[in-house]
Design a protein around this motif. Structure first.
Motif, PDB file in Angstrom:
ATOM      1  N   GLN A   7       8.636   1.982 -18.089  1.00 51.77           N
ATOM      2  CA  GLN A   7       7.580   1.037 -18.450  1.00 51.77           C
ATOM      3  C   GLN A   7       7.551  -0.144 -17.475  1.00 51.77           C
ATOM      4  N   ALA A   8       8.715  -0.619 -17.072  1.00 48.13           N
ATOM      5  CA  ALA A   8       8.782  -1.730 -16.116  1.00 48.13           C
ATOM      6  C   ALA A   8       8.225  -1.308 -14.756  1.00 48.13           C
ATOM      7  N   ILE A   9       8.511  -0.083 -14.345  1.00 48.22           N
ATOM      8  CA  ILE A   9       7.969   0.417 -13.076  1.00 48.22           C
ATOM      9  C   ILE A   9       6.446   0.485 -13.168  1.00 48.22           C
ATOM     10  N   GLN A  10       5.930   0.887 -14.321  1.00 49.08           N
ATOM     11  CA  GLN A  10       4.474   0.916 -14.490  1.00 49.08           C
ATOM     12  C   GLN A  10       3.889  -0.495 -14.404  1.00 49.08           C
ATOM     13  N   GLU A  11       4.546  -1.456 -15.027  1.00 50.38           N
ATOM     14  CA  GLU A  11       4.091  -2.853 -14.955  1.00 50.38           C
ATOM     15  C   GLU A  11       4.156  -3.359 -13.512  1.00 50.38           C
ATOM     16  N   PHE A  12       5.244  -3.043 -12.827  1.00 52.82           N
ATOM     17  CA  PHE A  12       5.412  -3.390 -11.414  1.00 52.82           C
ATOM     18  C   PHE A  12       4.276  -2.777 -10.590  1.00 52.82           C
ATOM     19  N   TRP A  13       3.970  -1.510 -10.870  1.00 50.99           N
ATOM     20  CA  TRP A  13       2.917  -0.787 -10.158  1.00 50.99           C
ATOM     21  C   TRP A  13       1.561  -1.441 -10.403  1.00 50.99           C
TER      22      TRP A  13
ATOM     23  N   VAL B 270      10.753   0.489   2.432  1.00 49.26           N
ATOM     24  CA  VAL B 270      10.084   1.189   1.339  1.00 49.26           C
ATOM     25  C   VAL B 270      10.333   2.691   1.442  1.00 49.26           C
ATOM     26  N   LYS B 271      10.250   3.242   2.645  1.00 47.63           N
ATOM     27  CA  LYS B 271      10.454   4.678   2.835  1.00 47.63           C
ATOM     28  C   LYS B 271      11.888   5.097   2.538  1.00 47.63           C
ATOM     29  N   ASP B 272      12.848   4.230   2.838  1.00 46.25           N
ATOM     30  CA  ASP B 272      14.262   4.558   2.659  1.00 46.25           C
ATOM     31  C   ASP B 272      14.600   4.833   1.196  1.00 46.25           C
ATOM     32  N   GLU B 273      14.097   4.024   0.303  1.00 46.20           N
ATOM     33  CA  GLU B 273      14.320   4.173  -1.141  1.00 46.20           C
ATOM     34  C   GLU B 273      15.793   4.313  -1.523  1.00 46.20           C
TER      35      GLU B 273
ATOM     36  N   CYS C 141       0.834  -1.213   0.000  1.00 48.30           N
ATOM     37  CA  CYS C 141       0.000   0.000   0.000  1.00 48.30           C
ATOM     38  C   CYS C 141       0.865   1.257   0.000  1.00 48.30           C
ATOM     39  N   TYR C 142       1.935   1.237   0.788  1.00 49.69           N
ATOM     40  CA  TYR C 142       2.847   2.376   0.826  1.00 49.69           C
ATOM     41  C   TYR C 142       3.508   2.570  -0.540  1.00 49.69           C
ATOM     42  N   LEU C 143       3.957   1.484  -1.134  1.00 48.65           N
ATOM     43  CA  LEU C 143       4.563   1.548  -2.473  1.00 48.65           C
ATOM     44  C   LEU C 143       3.591   2.120  -3.492  1.00 48.65           C
ATOM     45  N   ASP C 144       2.345   1.647  -3.422  1.00 47.74           N
ATOM     46  CA  ASP C 144       1.315   2.099  -4.363  1.00 47.74           C
ATOM     47  C   ASP C 144       1.188   3.628  -4.340  1.00 47.74           C
ATOM     48  N   LYS C 145       1.330   4.205  -3.176  1.00 52.04           N
ATOM     49  CA  LYS C 145       1.206   5.662  -3.039  1.00 52.04           C
ATOM     50  C   LYS C 145       2.443   6.419  -3.522  1.00 52.04           C
ATOM     51  N   HIS C 146       3.582   5.719  -3.651  1.00 51.95           N
ATOM     52  CA  HIS C 146       4.837   6.422  -3.933  1.00 51.95           C
ATOM     53  C   HIS C 146       5.529   6.024  -5.235  1.00 51.95           C
ATOM     54  N   LEU C 147       4.933   5.122  -6.000  1.00 54.42           N
ATOM     55  CA  LEU C 147       5.607   4.677  -7.225  1.00 54.42           C
ATOM     56  C   LEU C 147       5.582   5.720  -8.339  1.00 54.42           C
ATOM     57  N   GLU C 148       4.621   6.620  -8.320  1.00 53.99           N
ATOM     58  CA  GLU C 148       4.598   7.685  -9.335  1.00 53.99           C
ATOM     59  C   GLU C 148       5.883   8.501  -9.250  1.00 53.99           C
ATOM     60  N   HIS C 149       6.282   8.833  -8.039  1.00 51.04           N
ATOM     61  CA  HIS C 149       7.520   9.593  -7.829  1.00 51.04           C
ATOM     62  C   HIS C 149       8.737   8.799  -8.320  1.00 51.04           C
ATOM     63  N   LEU C 150       8.774   7.521  -7.955  1.00 51.53           N
ATOM     64  CA  LEU C 150       9.899   6.676  -8.357  1.00 51.53           C
ATOM     65  C   LEU C 150       9.964   6.540  -9.876  1.00 51.53           C
ATOM     66  N   LYS C 151       8.828   6.360 -10.487  1.00 47.76           N
ATOM     67  CA  LYS C 151       8.765   6.266 -11.957  1.00 47.76           C
ATOM     68  C   LYS C 151       9.284   7.550 -12.596  1.00 47.76           C
ATOM     69  N   GLY C 152       8.974   8.689 -11.982  1.00 48.37           N
ATOM     70  CA  GLY C 152       9.434   9.977 -12.495  1.00 48.37           C
ATOM     71  C   GLY C 152      10.941  10.173 -12.387  1.00 48.37           C
ATOM     72  N   LEU C 153      11.576   9.451 -11.479  1.00 47.31           N
ATOM     73  CA  LEU C 153      13.026   9.557 -11.320  1.00 47.31           C
ATOM     74  C   LEU C 153      13.790   8.800 -12.407  1.00 47.31           C
ATOM     75  N   ALA C 154      13.164   7.780 -12.979  1.00 48.90           N
ATOM     76  CA  ALA C 154      13.841   6.928 -13.965  1.00 48.90           C
ATOM     77  C   ALA C 154      14.072   7.686 -15.270  1.00 48.90           C
ATOM     78  N   SER C 155      15.259   7.515 -15.847  1.00 48.52           N
ATOM     79  CA  SER C 155      15.578   8.214 -17.091  1.00 48.52           C
ATOM     80  C   SER C 155      15.453   7.308 -18.311  1.00 48.52           C
ATOM     81  N   PHE C 156      15.444   6.019 -18.100  1.00 47.71           N
ATOM     82  CA  PHE C 156      15.439   5.023 -19.159  1.00 47.71           C
ATOM     83  C   PHE C 156      13.983   4.620 -19.428  1.00 47.71           C
ATOM     84  N   THR C 157      13.513   4.744 -20.668  1.00 48.96           N
ATOM     85  CA  THR C 157      12.120   4.480 -21.012  1.00 48.96           C
ATOM     86  C   THR C 157      11.694   3.063 -20.632  1.00 48.96           C
TER      87      THR C 157
END
Length: 168
Positions: A50-56, A89-92, A30-46
């Protein structure tokens, strides 16, 4: 000679162990679900984005499955003893620290997500064993599906790492 072999757990204690560990995974997801948008935004490789979106998407399905498990066993999720998973999860891995080379951040993201998937795989494996002992066959199947998705995601991040290294 001291025999420290644990005694067989009775069903009440097994259920307590099951719910305790299910709570940890559930609230971590649940915590990840709330924070994956931010993590996805950090990624520079397309491909990583896409993999983060699939993971999400898989995280959302896993949360839904765990809600079904709670309903099946007549329990309500409790967040009172979930600090270890949420702390990870919070540490990232300090992913918000600026990097001069995008590959460093992308590799950190992949390593972080794989670490989380390994925790999930191990936790699901243990929960599947307990579910089997408690005759929670439907819960066992739902957990197997969660575990299989986590294995697939781990393999996906490994493939992306290989692609990144070869492409870079």
């Amino acid at each position: 000679m001291n025999n420290n072999t644990p005694k067989t757990l009775d069903n009440d204690l097994l259920k307590h162990v099951f719910v305790h560990n299910l709570n940890r995974i559930y609230f971590g997801k649940c915590y990840l679900d709330k924070h994956l948008e931010h993590l996805k935004g950090l990624a520079s490789f397309t491909a990583l984005q896409q993999a983060i979106q699939e993971f999400w998407d898989d995280i959302k399905k896993q949360i839904g499955r765990m809600k079904k498990i709670y309903a099946l066993i007549n329990e309500i999720p409790s967040d009172k003893n979930c600090n270890p998973i949420k702390s990870i999860v919070k540490d990232e891995f300090c992913l918000d620290e600026a990097q001069t080379i995008p590959v460093l951040l992308d590799m950190d993201i992949m390593m972080y997500l794989q670490l989380l998937e390994h925790i999930n795989i191990t936790s699901c494996h243990m929960l599947i064993m307990v579910a089997k002992q408690l005759n929670y066959s439907e819960a066992q199947q739902l957990l197997t599906e969660c575990k299989d998705e986590s294995i697939d995601n781990d393999e996906l991040f490994t493939l992306i790492t290989k692609e990144y290294i070869v492409a870079g």
